[in-house]
Design an enzyme around this catalytic site. Structure first.
Site, short mmCIF file in Angstrom:
data_model
loop_
_atom_site.label_atom_id
_atom_site.label_comp_id
_atom_site.label_asym_id
_atom_site.label_seq_id
_atom_site.Cartn_x
_atom_site.Cartn_y
_atom_site.Cartn_z
N CYS A 1 0.82 -1.21 0.00
CA CYS A 1 0.00 0.00 0.00
C CYS A 1 0.86 1.26 0.00
CB CYS A 1 -0.94 0.00 1.20
SG CYS A 1 -0.11 -0.06 2.80
N HIS B 1 -1.44 1.65 7.97
CA HIS B 1 -1.77 1.65 6.54
C HIS B 1 -1.41 3.00 5.94
CE1 HIS B 1 -3.83 0.43 2.95
NE2 HIS B 1 -4.76 1.36 3.04
N ASN C 1 -7.45 5.96 0.16
CA ASN C 1 -7.03 4.63 0.57
C ASN C 1 -6.67 3.83 -0.69
OD1 ASN C 1 -6.82 1.97 1.43
ND2 ASN C 1 -8.58 2.09 2.81
#
EC number: 3.4.22.54
Length: 822
Positions: free
Chosen positions: A129, A335, A359
């Site tokens: 990510c 994250h 995201n």
């Protein structure tokens, strides 16, 4: 007393700008004046001699593309083949992925559909990510995007199954060429995919980045700034939001305006990098979860595309396997998020500061105030909604108030395209100097200031701040500069067991009496002088950077790992508002008591090694304080010449008699005889704890002391060698403080200096690699062999340097004779 330096896990900052302005131009110089700034300067002779073993130069994208078109074949990358070796290295994958090219996955494949933008990016099951968040930021700056992703590529015109992308790597832009085979399962991409099923630029970009680091698995877990730097060559700064300045919103706003890239995250309490699985989760568990995820996302029969229809519908997505912790508010701990915008909106008559985030999963969003489905959007003016591009859609992007942002998020990373302070309202032109170096175990990997016995051996870089800042509002005479230290290739070497070192640096002011002196600062200097500045902490990230303001002066920067004996390469960059000079400290290579040259007399090449060794007599006479008027006369020592005994002292007479007993009537000894006599003597010195000299060592001694090319030593040659060994033995005993029969390789620097040899850092590194054992110790035999070789090679160079310009020219015969008989 050494200061305690904290070691912690934290994101790092700093990198070099990519734009073709003054910074990028200056970076191309790479500190070549320093001798250590040019990467080819590090052991260039050794690397060059072994280069043919490595292979030929790689072909460019254009050459490979043209060749494939001519042969009418699709490119298959032999360096990153479409098989399991490119996927995972820690263990074998239990199921078989099918590598497919985009035309085999869908009809009408496109490289880019409607422009590359942040909503195209949907994370797969890799745990990268951090990388995808950086891509989302990259799409906001089209100029940078077009450099990283050349847009003149397609699956129709001149298609040959070959694509290329560009990344910044430690001061250079590199072109990474790949084929377009992608891993699939059930005809779906396993890793990064687009929101459009027939768009593949992001999946191919991920593959190119995986190739750059050796495998897809190497991308598992990281920091957004690492990819940001590789996309831009920018300078990254890191902020702990709880300690952020009051005008943080202003800083972020200016970053957006200047095209900087920004990422943020929420600590999960484990000090792990983004996308990293918990330490207890093995690769096998990750793979099992990936398989379950892919099975669950298998397309239904009704989802199949009717024949002849275009396959450009949105991709069916599910949340990928993740190990981050999802919070009730919709945010995810551990994250990486992209910061994609900042605005102020009118709400009930008041201005509210907003932050837009994305995201990389492509879904799972903030569900609080200003989220997509927030009930109070009805109180926001229609025009304001349009300006904010508000829409209720599950695309991973959302607004939240700045107050909520600083309440929930803990880290902010800003990758600036220039080194301008974001607090400033004006852009300045910064200058940059770049140096490449390495820490070598046992020689220049000295650890931090907590290890005073070895800290001083680290590479040192002199920084000359020559001009103060142009700031009429600041009465201080101050120079602003930024130091960025980056360790190299650690991610790529993960499969070899490499991990990121904990790194940092310290800055010391050089005393005025030492200005302009480029000598390596010694241990005592650091024992009695405190640092003027240093990195806030030592961190186990790829890069650490820090801004400083110091008066104009001369400083030394000491980059290091936290622990000693950790070997690796690094790049050190210094940005400043005004002119600066940053260069590696390199001692001048020389030897004390230089040998006098024979003027206007060419070397007769019976054995140039022997001819160079004829200077032994000169050296010996110089040491004894004799008159050196005739080189021919100096070539032999009359006191020890066979048959000339009138002027001998009693000591010399005894030495001659002992030598005659060993050598016999010919008064010459071979390597075996030299070994016997030397070992007979050194064995009496129990404190040396040596097993004696090897036959190979004695052969080298003869070769390096032989003045007539006979392969044997006469009395004079042996006498010179013996005197040298006695002198070097005293040095060895001085540094063998624990009487172990060895000296620490870090102390070899001082021992070499005490023997009269002055070398640079590269040569000290080579000595350690050549003569130290696996415990970084040097025994007496290796110690003497090193000094014999140093003396012999200095003497040989001096003999061939006929005009004294520090350069010699040899033909192949001369070179081979000189090096083979050594």
């Amino acid at each position: 007393m050494p200061t305690v330096i904290s070691a912690s896990v934290a994101p790092r900052t700093g990198a070099e700008p990519m734009s073709p302005g003054p910074i990028a131009q200056a970076a191309q110089d790479k500190g070549t004046e320093a001798g250590g700034g040019n990467p080819s300067g590090i052991y260039s002779a050794i690397i060059s001699r072994n280069f043919p073993i490595i292979g030929v130069k790689e072909k460019t994208f254009e050459q490979l593309h043209k060749k494939c078109l001519e042969k009418k074949v699709l490119f298959v990358d032999p360096e990153f083949p479409p098989d399991e070796t490119s996927l995972f290295y820690s263990q074998k994958f239990p199921i078989q992925f099918v590598w497919k090219r985009p035309p085999e996955i869908c009809e009408n494949p496109r490289f880019i559909v409607g422009g590359a933008n942040r909503t195209d990016i949907c994370q797969g099951d890799l745990g990268d990510c951090w990388f995808l968040a950086a891509i989302a930021c990259l799409t906001l700056n089209k100029r940078l995007l077009f450099r990283v992703i050349p847009h003149d590529q397609s699956f129709t015109e001149n298609y040959a199954g070959i694509f290329h992308f560009q990344f910044w790597r430690y001061g250079d832009w590199v072109d990474v060429v790949i084929d377009d085979c992608l891993p699939t399962y059930n005809n779906q991409l396993v890793f990064t995919k687009s929101n459009h099923r027939n768009e593949f630029w992001n999946a191919l970009l991920e593959k190119a980045y995986a190739k750059l680091h050796g495998s897809y698995e190497a991308l598992k877990g990281g920091n957004t700034t690492e990819a940001m730097e590789d996309f831009t060559g920018g300078v990254t700064e890191f902020f702990e939001i709880k300690d952020a300045p009051r005008d943080m919103y202003k800083i972020m706003k200016k970053a957006i305006e200047r095209g900087s890239l920004m990422g943020c995250s929420i600590d999960d309490g484990t000090n792990m990098t983004y996308g990293t699985s918990p330490s207890g989760l093995k690769m096998g568990e990750l793979i099992e979860r990936m398989v379950r995820n892919m099975d669950n996302s298998r397309l239904r029969d009704s989802d199949l595309i009717p024949e002849g229809c275009s396959d450009d519908r949105p991709t069916r997505m599910i949340v990928p396997v993740q190990f981050e912790t999802r919070m009730a508010c919709g945010l995810v701990k551990g994250h990486a998020y992209s910061v994609t915008g900042l605005e102020e909106a009118l709400y009930k008559g008041e201005k509210v500061k907003l932050v837009r985030l994305r995201n990389p999963w492509g879904q799972v969003e903030w569900n609080g105030s200003w989220s997509d489905s927030w009930k109070d959007w009805s109180y926001v003016d229609k025009d304001e909604k349009a300006r904010l591009q508000h829409q209720v859609t599950e695309d991973g992007e959302f607004w939240m108030s700045y107050d909520d942002f600083i309440y929930h998020f803990t880290k902010l990373e800003i990758c600036n395209l220039t080194a301008d302070a974001l607090e400033s309202d004006k852009l300045q032109t910064w200058t940059v100097s770049v140096n490449e170096g390495r820490w070598v175990r046992g020689c220049s990997a000295g650890g931090c200031r907590n290890f005073p016995d070895t800290f001083w051996t680290n590479p040192q870089y002199r920084l000359k701040l020559l001009e103060e800042d142009d700031d009429p509002d600041d009465s201080e005479v101050i120079c602003s500069f930024l130091v960025a230290l980056m360790q190299k290739n650690r991610r790529k070497d993960r499969k070899l067991g490499a991990n990121l070192f904990t790194i940092g640096f310290a800055i010391y002011e050089v005393p005025k009496e030492m200005h302009g002196n480029k000598q390596h600062l010694q241990k005592d200097f650091f024992l009695y002088n405190a640092s003027k500045a240093r990195s806030r902490t030592y961190i186990n990230m790829r890069e650490v950077s820090e801004r400083f303001r110091l008066p104009p002066s001369e400083y030394v920067i000491v980059p290091s790992t936290y622990e000693p004996h950790q070997e690796g390469e690094f790049i050190l960059r210094v940005f400043s508002e005004k002119r600066n000079l940053s260069e590696e400290v390199e001692n001048t290579i020389s030897v004390d008591r230089p040998v006098k040259k024979k003027k206007n007399k060419p070397i007769i090449f019976v054995s140039d090694r022997a001819n160079s060794n004829k200077e032994l007599g000169v050296d010996q006479e110089t040491e004894e304080g004799k008159d050196n008027t005739s080189p021919d006369k100096q070539a032999k020592s009359p006191q020890l010449e066979p048959g000339n005994t009138d002027q001998e002292s009693e000591e010399q007479r005894q030495f001659r008699n002992i030598f005659r007993q060993i050598a016999g009537d010919d008064m010459e000894i071979c390597a075996d005889e030299l070994k016997n006599v030397l070992n007979r003597v050194v064995n009496k010195h129990k404190d040396l704890k040596t097993q004696g000299f090897t036959l190979e060592s004695c052969r080298s001694m003869i070769a390096l002391m032989d003045t007539d090319g006979s392969g044997r030593l006469n009395l004079q040659e042996f006498h010179h060698l013996w005197k040298k060994i006695k002198t070097w033995q005293k040095i060895f005993k001085h540094y063998d403080t624990d009487q172990s029969g060895t000296i620490n390789s870090y102390e070899m620097r001082n021992a070499v200096k005490d023997a009269g040899f002055h070398l640079n850092n590269q040569l000290y590194d080579i000595i350690t690699m050549r003569y130290a054992d696996k415990y970084m110790n040097i025994d007496f035999d290796s110690f003497i062999c090193c000094f014999v070789r140093l003396e012999g090679m200095f003497r040989a160079f001096n003999a061939f340097d006929k005009d004294g310009d520090g350069i010699i020219k040899l033909n192949v015969l001369e070179w081979l004779q000189l090096t083979m008989y050594a």
